[in-house]
Write a protein that holds these residues in place. Structure first.
Motif, PDB file in Angstrom:
ATOM      1  N   PRO A  14       1.061  -1.679   0.344  1.00  0.00           N
ATOM      2  CA  PRO A  14       0.066  -0.369   0.485  1.00  0.00           C
ATOM      3  C   PRO A  14       0.516   1.015   0.168  1.00  0.00           C
ATOM      4  O   PRO A  14       0.637   2.207  -0.429  1.00  0.00           O
ATOM      5  N   TYR A  17       1.395   2.325  -3.534  1.00  0.00           N
ATOM      6  CA  TYR A  17       0.694   2.599  -3.910  1.00  0.00           C
ATOM      7  C   TYR A  17      -0.328   4.339  -3.613  1.00  0.00           C
ATOM      8  O   TYR A  17      -0.473   4.637  -4.391  1.00  0.00           O
ATOM      9  N   VAL A  18      -0.109   4.615  -2.066  1.00  0.00           N
ATOM     10  CA  VAL A  18      -0.280   5.558  -2.018  1.00  0.00           C
ATOM     11  C   VAL A  18       0.511   6.863  -2.582  1.00  0.00           C
ATOM     12  O   VAL A  18      -0.259   8.027  -2.618  1.00  0.00           O
ATOM     13  N   LEU A  21      -0.714   7.773  -5.840  1.00  0.00           N
ATOM     14  CA  LEU A  21      -1.352   7.875  -6.184  1.00  0.00           C
ATOM     15  C   LEU A  21      -1.578   9.708  -5.581  1.00  0.00           C
ATOM     16  O   LEU A  21      -1.770  10.724  -6.336  1.00  0.00           O
ATOM     17  N   LEU A  24      -0.108  11.259  -9.603  1.00  0.00           N
ATOM     18  CA  LEU A  24      -0.907  11.047  -9.189  1.00  0.00           C
ATOM     19  C   LEU A  24      -1.726  12.717  -9.913  1.00  0.00           C
ATOM     20  O   LEU A  24      -2.542  13.029 -10.388  1.00  0.00           O
ATOM     21  N   LEU A  25      -2.626  12.364  -8.477  1.00  0.00           N
ATOM     22  CA  LEU A  25      -2.599  13.605  -8.392  1.00  0.00           C
ATOM     23  C   LEU A  25      -2.189  14.834  -8.892  1.00  0.00           C
ATOM     24  O   LEU A  25      -3.159  15.995  -9.394  1.00  0.00           O
ATOM     25  N   THR A  28      -2.298  15.203 -11.957  1.00  0.00           N
ATOM     26  CA  THR A  28      -3.536  16.037 -12.404  1.00  0.00           C
ATOM     27  C   THR A  28      -3.532  17.359 -12.636  1.00  0.00           C
ATOM     28  O   THR A  28      -4.192  18.369 -13.027  1.00  0.00           O
ATOM     29  N   LYS A  54       1.679  10.605 -16.585  1.00  0.00           N
ATOM     30  CA  LYS A  54       0.815   9.517 -15.545  1.00  0.00           C
ATOM     31  C   LYS A  54       1.277   7.878 -15.967  1.00  0.00           C
ATOM     32  O   LYS A  54       1.086   7.075 -15.168  1.00  0.00           O
ATOM     33  N   VAL A  58       1.177   4.763 -14.059  1.00  0.00           N
ATOM     34  CA  VAL A  58      -0.278   4.013 -13.542  1.00  0.00           C
ATOM     35  C   VAL A  58       0.761   2.665 -14.366  1.00  0.00           C
ATOM     36  O   VAL A  58       0.207   1.646 -13.360  1.00  0.00           O
ATOM     37  N   PHE A  62       0.994   0.640 -10.683  1.00  0.00           N
ATOM     38  CA  PHE A  62      -0.823   0.115 -11.077  1.00  0.00           C
ATOM     39  C   PHE A  62      -1.277  -1.571 -11.000  1.00  0.00           C
ATOM     40  O   PHE A  62      -1.110  -2.177 -10.779  1.00  0.00           O
TER      41      PHE A  62
ATOM     42  N   ILE C  93      -8.299   8.470 -10.612  1.00  0.00           N
ATOM     43  CA  ILE C  93      -7.416   8.009 -10.419  1.00  0.00           C
ATOM     44  C   ILE C  93      -7.473   6.932  -8.919  1.00  0.00           C
ATOM     45  O   ILE C  93      -6.622   6.476  -8.130  1.00  0.00           O
ATOM     46  N   PHE C  97      -6.799   3.809  -7.911  1.00  0.00           N
ATOM     47  CA  PHE C  97      -5.735   3.515  -6.803  1.00  0.00           C
ATOM     48  C   PHE C  97      -7.094   2.427  -5.728  1.00  0.00           C
ATOM     49  O   PHE C  97      -5.905   1.369  -5.229  1.00  0.00           O
ATOM     50  N   MET C 101      -5.893  -2.255  -4.650  1.00  0.00           N
ATOM     51  CA  MET C 101      -5.230  -2.411  -2.972  1.00  0.00           C
ATOM     52  C   MET C 101      -6.412  -3.069  -3.183  1.00  0.00           C
ATOM     53  O   MET C 101      -6.158  -3.933  -2.365  1.00  0.00           O
ATOM     54  N   HIS C 233      -6.817  -0.165 -15.250  1.00  0.00           N
ATOM     55  CA  HIS C 233      -5.597   0.323 -14.425  1.00  0.00           C
ATOM     56  C   HIS C 233      -5.587   1.104 -15.898  1.00  0.00           C
ATOM     57  O   HIS C 233      -6.158   2.114 -16.406  1.00  0.00           O
TER      58      HIS C 233
END
Ligand code: HEA
Ligand code: HEA
Ligand code: CUA
Ligand SMILES: [Cu+2]
Lengths: 102, 358, 253, 536
Positions: A14, A17-18, A21, A24-25, A28, A54, A58, A62, C93, C97, C101, C233
């Motif tokens: 995680p 992933y965080v 995340l 990516l934000l 954006t 981005k 991903v 991801f 997005i 995520f 998870m 994704h």
């Protein structure tokens, strides 16, 4: 079974992933912001560059390509290659049409 | 010979009289193209012969009866390199040679005589500068470069003259060009070769190649009374283009005199040569290229003028070399190639091949 | 076939004892579970390649017309609402995520976590579609759907159009204004195809949630969740480009 | 007990996951469509017997050749070898029990059938007359026939093909038996690998082109419509981006068959295995960069013509390499002339002609004169019918004993091969001359001076039709009356021959291990002596 099928399965946690995340934000936000300032011909370049950044995140995290086998990487590469072939070879016609009177 | 059945006999006669393996060479480019054709054919024939000879002789030499035990061979890099490099070399020769011819066919010389061709389902309309209209036929002189500026009103068509070895698609929305110089008087096939719907196979006609004198005569006898430029002039007036395009100092549009062939600078900074295609675009999609110093105020005439109308306008603008000569345009014959004989009275067209465009 | 069995099978040496006990989800034609998982992940990647090329055709078309009809594309893109677009990007997005998870939960055998993540993903997907619906509705009301009822009003007369006014649009010439229809064609084709993929994805998500509650993916067999993750994704990835290309052509002026 | 007899009943076939049964399902369905396409070809040739369009109205003729092209390409030639022989033998050659994704494989077949039903629906509900190339704006705004249902059929059949290709790639990567390294795979597998890449990456572009075409036709979105500012050539770009690679989808699997056949009947390993394997891949890769050679005179930029013409020349080279490598496989072999070998010889000659005439067309200069004439029709029938169809027949005869356990009757089938060869040449060679003379393609009526060559062509087509009917008759006959084939009637080396005929559902009783190179005839000999020793 041959070498490339060795399942090097790594579990991505995680934490990664965080981080992605948030990346990516931020991407954006950046791209929206960039589109509101006048950069001339650089506007589309920057928009596409950020989008590609981005997309790379991903795909790598991801979609875990970073941790995948060579074969997966090759597959992704093949896809990008063919896509670029389609786009660039088609555009080559459209761009060079303007050069001559044809 | 009477014991041969008459049907077969007839068939044979027909064959002997009609049989041709090769179309006539009636243009300047034809022998050049045929030379390349025969070169490729020769290479193919040699290649094919080599393959067949090898296959047949190996089949005989190494058939099971003669050669019961096969000898296993890995391969041979040298041999494989040979049959990679030799075909590649030959193909590259064909490519270069072919490209040269291709560029020749699609690069008209500057002094070519221009004929406009409009394709539509299912007929060809040709318009000469002097206002001669033809349908499903094309008259051209020998010894003179002829350029076709083509467009289609609906779907893709393809203007093909096998005897000249030239062909070009007439496509909707854009001018395409091809040129040729006929060498041999005669009547040749004109085909539409791009499939264009139900009567595609009826979209055919004749290309009539005349000697220069005969051609002049034909021009004179088929005039419709007004030259293409005059048609254009009339349209120019009725669409009130002159409201903006005039030579007054406060004119809202640029002067069109001598615009044809000029290098223009656009507001985008791009330089562009005003050719036929540009003029057409300027009338139908004016905002696509805005000339520097002008506002994008010109209205589009898309939907208001037919393709023939646009051609007439283009032709008119092309001939605007000094000022706007609204009422003093030359008589038809002045626009004939090589000065063209005496002025014929602009009366009703005697034997026009086609009808005048409204 | 009478004489066949004895003769030739000696010709091929056997790989020894390949038939140890198999988990129930291993299909008969695979030798090992790993082989099966590998094969289906690889198949998923190949499928995504076809998706890349499928959208690739649309992107090619977009690039061509954007270069040809730049002013039309700019004005037309001003009709899209950046706020909605940005919001949707964020939603997608986030859903990506939560999906990631979810895969992690499955891999680490957390059943409740998985159900939660999948539910969140689906909810976010639905939110995305909801926002898209609002946007589409706006386009329909303004007659910006290509076809017979397409209206050029916003481009010929931007002074009476909120969005155009806000963006400071100048009126387009008629011929250029007409080309906005191509923009909207591509807009609807691209976002429509994208939305279709979302809808399919949401359907599969619903199915997965149902099964996940029964513990289907948390017993070590996670291929399906992983593969679906790739798909989800990918759909997100397409949107990242769509957003940049359709909404953000030029917002300054 | 074998895959055919393991289960009975229609349902056991319709719900099967067995690649061999699915292959048989495909074989039946593509044969069905081949004969429909062939019957339409017969109509074409009958109409062209006389210069006037007298047998049928021009628009009927247009529908006939369109349906002929659509059926032959999408419902016959693209799936012909891959979906039947490839489906059946790739897993066996790799030593696997099945394709990696059996359910997807069955789905492919159902998609194919759905596509086929849509095509039949199109035919009975009035047909379509755009030509198999669907040129816009003709197909979008000017014809009022069933473009939509045809487009949908092509779209669906396309996905069938995508799934087949995807399945093959996964299988080849993931399902190889122990010891089966890449360079021990039969060339048949290499060829299918290359073709699969094209299917997976090319077909989706056709799909999106068809979707846009449908939107253009129904709503009028303007992307391909010059009136609205669209470019009709864009459709051509997207269409040929698939359809040029598709011609290699249609030839590569056939080339794979030829490699197997030539090696087996000259009892010799393929000359320069690596070169042949790599040339398949090279064709697949370069095949993506040449599509605009179909648009040389359509108004693309002249500079683009230059690039695409050059690349076309490059893509032709690997094919030449293959032809010569096969030829030299015969050198110092021990050759026999069973039916598959006769077809293979036919392939070599006809494909060389077809391929070299492709080079005429790839040369931009000569293409101006030859494009859109019967020269092209002859070119592609030489490569597709003279090439791929011959290879397909070679493969069917070659593997018939394995698939059914029965031999086909040798004498009559050799005769059929010769009849096909003669009929073929008589049908299509005159068309080269017709094309050079300038006879345009897709013409229901033509100037009378072209009649004689057309009469030859029609006569040839009749012979050709007989040549194709014969195999159907005797192959069906052989199912019941053919000799029992035994496991390895040709003494071939592939793993598929090292198991019983017809194979078991799981292909092998025990997982095979590949411990030798492909086409290792010495290994085969050793196996035989070993068996004799152990039996004695
Ligand atoms: C199986 C199908 C198939 C195959 C394999 C090919 C193979 C090739 N094709 Fe063909 N083609 C089609 C099917 C196929 N084609 C179809 C269906 C059309 C028409 C579509 C339509 O419009 O309806 C078409 C149309 C077509 C065109 C378009 C023409 C036009 O519309 O104007 C062109 C142009 O370049 C072309 C070129 C080639 C080339 C260069 C090859 C090469 O790959 C060939 C390579 C092979 C060889 C070169 C032979 C080997 C050579 C030797 C052994 C001898 C070598 C020796 C020496 C040189 C000494 N083809
Ligand atoms: C795999 C591909 C394939 C195959 C196998 C064939 C096979 C044949 N084709 Fe095909 N052809 C195409 C693909 C193919 N074709 C394509 C793509 C086009 C272009 C279409 C377009 O322009 O859009 C075309 C176009 C085309 C034309 C040009 C039409 C035109 O441009 O006007 C011609 C003309 O001769 C022709 C003839 C033939 C012939 C005689 C055969 C023969 O080989 C067929 C022989 C088979 C038979 C004759 C069947 C035998 C059986 C029977 C006769 C029994 C039938 C009985 C019942 C059903 C009761 N074809
Ligand atoms: Cu016009 Cu064919
Ligand atoms: Cu091609």
């Amino acid at each position: 079974m041959s070498e490339e099928t060795k399942h090097t399965h790594q579990i991505v946690g995680p934490k990664v992933y965080v981080i992605i995340l948030f990346a990516l934000l931020i991407g954006t936000a950046l791209t929206v912001w960039a589109s509101f300032i006048e950069l001339g011909p650089w506007n589309p370049v920057i928009a596409l560059a950020i989008a590609t950044g981005k997309a790379v995140l991903v795909v790598l995290f991801f979609m875990q390509v970073k941790y995948s086998s060579k074969l997966t990487k090759l597959t992704v590469g093949a896809g990008i290659f063919t896509l670029l072939a389609l786009i660039s070879m088609t555009l080559s016609d459209y761009i060079s049409r303007a050069w001559g009177r044809w | 010979m009477s014991h041969i059945s008459p049907t077969i006999w007839q068939f044979l006669v027909k064959w002997m009289t009609n049989f041709a393996l090769f179309p006539p060479e009636a243009s300047k480019i034809a022998p050049q193209m045929d030379a390349l054709y025969f070169f490729i054919a020769l290479v193919s024939l040699i290649g094919l012969t080599i393959v067949i000879l090898l296959v047949v002789s190996f089949s005989i030499l190494y058939s099971k009866e003669r050669h019961p035990n096969a000898v296993q061979i890995e391969g041979s890099t040298l041999l494989e390199a040979t049959w990679t490099i030799i075909p590649l070399g030959l193909f590259l020769v064909m490519f270069v040679w072919g490209a040269l011819i291709y560029f020749r066919v699609y690069t008209p010389p500057a002094n070519a005589m221009n004929i406009y061709v409009v394709g539509k389902q299912w007929m060809w309309k040709a318009e000469h500068e002097g206002g001669q209209h033809e349908i499903n036929s094309l008259h051209v002189p020998t010894g003179r470069a002829v350029q076709l500026t083509m467009i289609s009103q609906d779907v893709f068509h393809s203007f093909s003259i096998p005897a000249f070895r030239v062909k070009r698609e007439a496509i909707p929305g854009r001018y395409t060009t091809v040129w040729f110089e006929a060498t041999l008087p005669g009547t040749y096939h004109l085909f539409c070769t791009q499939y264009c719907g139900t009567n595609h196979s009826q979209m055919i006609g004749d290309v009539v190649v005349l000697s220069p004198e005969d051609f002049k005569q034909w021009l004179a006898s088929s005039t419709s009374g007004a030259s293409l430029a005059q048609d254009g002039e009339r349209l120019f007036a009725s669409l009130s283009c002159a409201a903006c395009h005039n030579t007054r100092p406060d004119a809202r549009g640029p002067s069109l005199a001598n615009v044809y062939g000029a290098k223009l600078t656009l507001t985008s900074g791009q330089a562009i040569t005003a050719d036929d295609a540009y003029l057409r675009e300027a009338i139908l999609n004016p905002s696509q290229h805005i000339t520097q110093g002008y506002a994008p105020i010109m209205p589009t005439y898309q939907g208001q003028v037919s393709e023939e109308g646009v051609i007439a306008l283009v032709e008119y603008i092309k001939h605007l070399d000094s000022d706007y000569r609204v009422q003093q345009t030359t008589t038809t014959t002045d626009l004939l190639p090589e000065g063209g004989g005496k002025a014929t009275p602009a009366g009703p067209a005697p034997a026009a091949a086609g009808k005048v465009n409204p | 076939m009478p004489d066949s069995s004895a003769i030739d099978h000696g010709a091929v040496t056997t790989a020894g004892d390949a038939h140890a006990e198999h988990p129930s989800y291993q299909r008969h034609h695979f030798e090992t579970v790993e082989q099966q998982a590998d094969a289906s992940a690889f198949a998923m990647w190949l499928f995504l390649l076809t998706e890349v090329m499928f959208f690739g055709g649309l992107f090619t078309a977009y690039l061509i017309y954007r270069n040809w009809y730049y002013p039309a594309f700019v004005s037309a893109s001003h009709q899209l609402n950046v706020v909605w677009g940005t919001l949707n990007t964020v939603v997608l997005i986030l859903s990506s995520f939560t999906m990631a998870m979810g895969v992690w939960c499955a891999e680490t055998r957390r059943r409740r976590g998985l159900v939660l993540c999948l539910t969140l993903t689906m909810t976010l997907g639905l939110v995305f579609l909801g926002i898209k619906t609002v946007e589409y509705k706006e386009k329909i009301e303004k007659h910006h759907v290509p076809g017979q009822h397409y209206s050029l009003q916003s481009f010929l007369d931007p002074a009476h159009d909120e969005a155009a006014l806000a963006a400071g649009d100048k009126p387009l010439a008629l011929d250029m204004a007409r080309h906005t229809e191509i923009y909207f064609s591509l807009y609807f084709a691209m976002t429509g195809m994208h939305a279709l993929h979302m809808i399919i994805g949401i359907g599969i998500l619903a199915f997965m949630i149902f099964r996940a509650r029964a513990g289907a993916y948390t017993g070590g067999h996670v291929t399906f969740v992983e593969n679906f993750g790739f798909y989800w994704h990918f759909v997100d990835l397409v949107w990242i480009y769509l957003f940049a290309l359709l909404y953000l052509i030029s917002r300054h002026q | 007990m074998n895959y055919l007899t393991k289960e009975n009943g229609l349902l056991s076939w319709l719900l099967t996951g067995d690649h061999k049964r699915i292959a048989i399902l495909y074989l039946i369905s593509i044969t069905f469509f081949f004969f429909i396409g062939g019957a339409l070809a017969g109509l074409i040739r009958l109409e062209l017997l006389t210069p006037q369009s007298d047998l049928m109205a021009t628009d009927t003729y247009n529908k006939v050749f369109t349906m002929h092209g659509v059926i032959m390409i999408f419902l016959f030639l693209v799936p012909s070898v891959p979906a039947t022989l490839g489906n059946f033998f790739i897993p066996m050659m790799l030593g696997a029990k099945d394709l990696a994704l059996p359910r997807i494989n069955l789905l492919s077949w159902y998609l194919y059938v759905l596509g086929g039903i849509l095509v039949i629906y199109t035919m009975v509900s009035g047909g379509v007359d755009t030509g198999w190339t669907f040129t816009t704006p003709l197909s979008t705004h000017y014809v009022n026939t069933n473009v939509l249902s045809t487009g949908m059929a092509v779209f669906i059949a396309g996905f069938s093909s995508i799934f087949t290709g995807l399945n093959f790639i996964v299988t080849i990567h993931k399902m190889r038996a122990p010891g089966m390294t890449w360079f021990r795979m039969p060339l048949f597998v290499w060829a299918h690998y290359a073709a699969s890449i094209l299917m997976v990456l090319g077909t989706p572009v056709l799909a999106i082109a068809v979707v846009l075409l449908a939107l253009e036709r129904t709503i009028g979105i303007g992307v391909f419509d010059p009136v609205k500012g669209g470019d009709p050539l864009l459709f051509q770009h997207l269409f040929w981006f698939y359809s040029h690679p598709a011609v290699y989808i249609m030839i590569l699997p056939g080339m794979g068959v030829i490699s197997e056949v030539i090696s087996t009947f000259s009892r010799k390993r393929v000359f320069g295995y690596t070169a042949v394997a790599f040339s398949s891949v090279a064709i697949a890769v370069f095949g993506f960069f040449v599509w605009a050679h179909h648009m040389f005179i359509m108004g693309i930029s002249n500079y683009a013509v230059l690039v695409f013409s050059l690349l076309t020349m490059l893509v032709a080279v690997p094919s030449a390499i293959k032809i010569f490598n096969w030829t030299f496989t015969l050198y110092k072999g021990s050759i026999t002339f069973e039916t598959p070998m006769l077809y293979a010889f036919g392939f070599m000659g006809l494909f060389t002609i077809g391929g070299m005439t492709g080079v005429f067309l790839g040369t931009s200069g000569t293409d101006i004169h030859l494009t859109e004439t019967y020269f092209i029709v002859a070119h592609f029938h030489f490569v597709m019918v003279g090439g791929m169809l011959m290879a397909f027949l070679a493969g069917i005869h070659f593997w018939w004993p394995k698939m059914t356990g029965r031999m086909y009757p040798e004498k009559i089938s050799q005769m059929a091969a010769v009849v096909t060869f003669i009929g073929f040449n008589l049908t299509f060679f005159p068309q080269f001359i017709l094309g050079t003379l300038g006879m345009p393609r897709r013409y229901a009526a033509y100037p009378p001076e072209f009649q004689i060559l057309n009469v030859f062509s029609t006569a040839g087509a009749t012979i050709l039709g007989v040549g194709y009917l014969l195999p159907v008759l005797y192959l069906v006959w052989s199912l019941k009356y053919g000799e029992i084939a035994g496991d390895n009637p040709w003494q071939a080396t592939g793993l598929e021959w090292q198991t019983q005929s017809p194979p078991l559902t799981e292909n092998f009783t025990e997982l095979p291990i590949m411990d030798h190179e492909a086409y290792d005839y010495e290994w085969l000999e050793n196996q035989k002596t070993k068996e004799v020793a152990s039996a004695g």
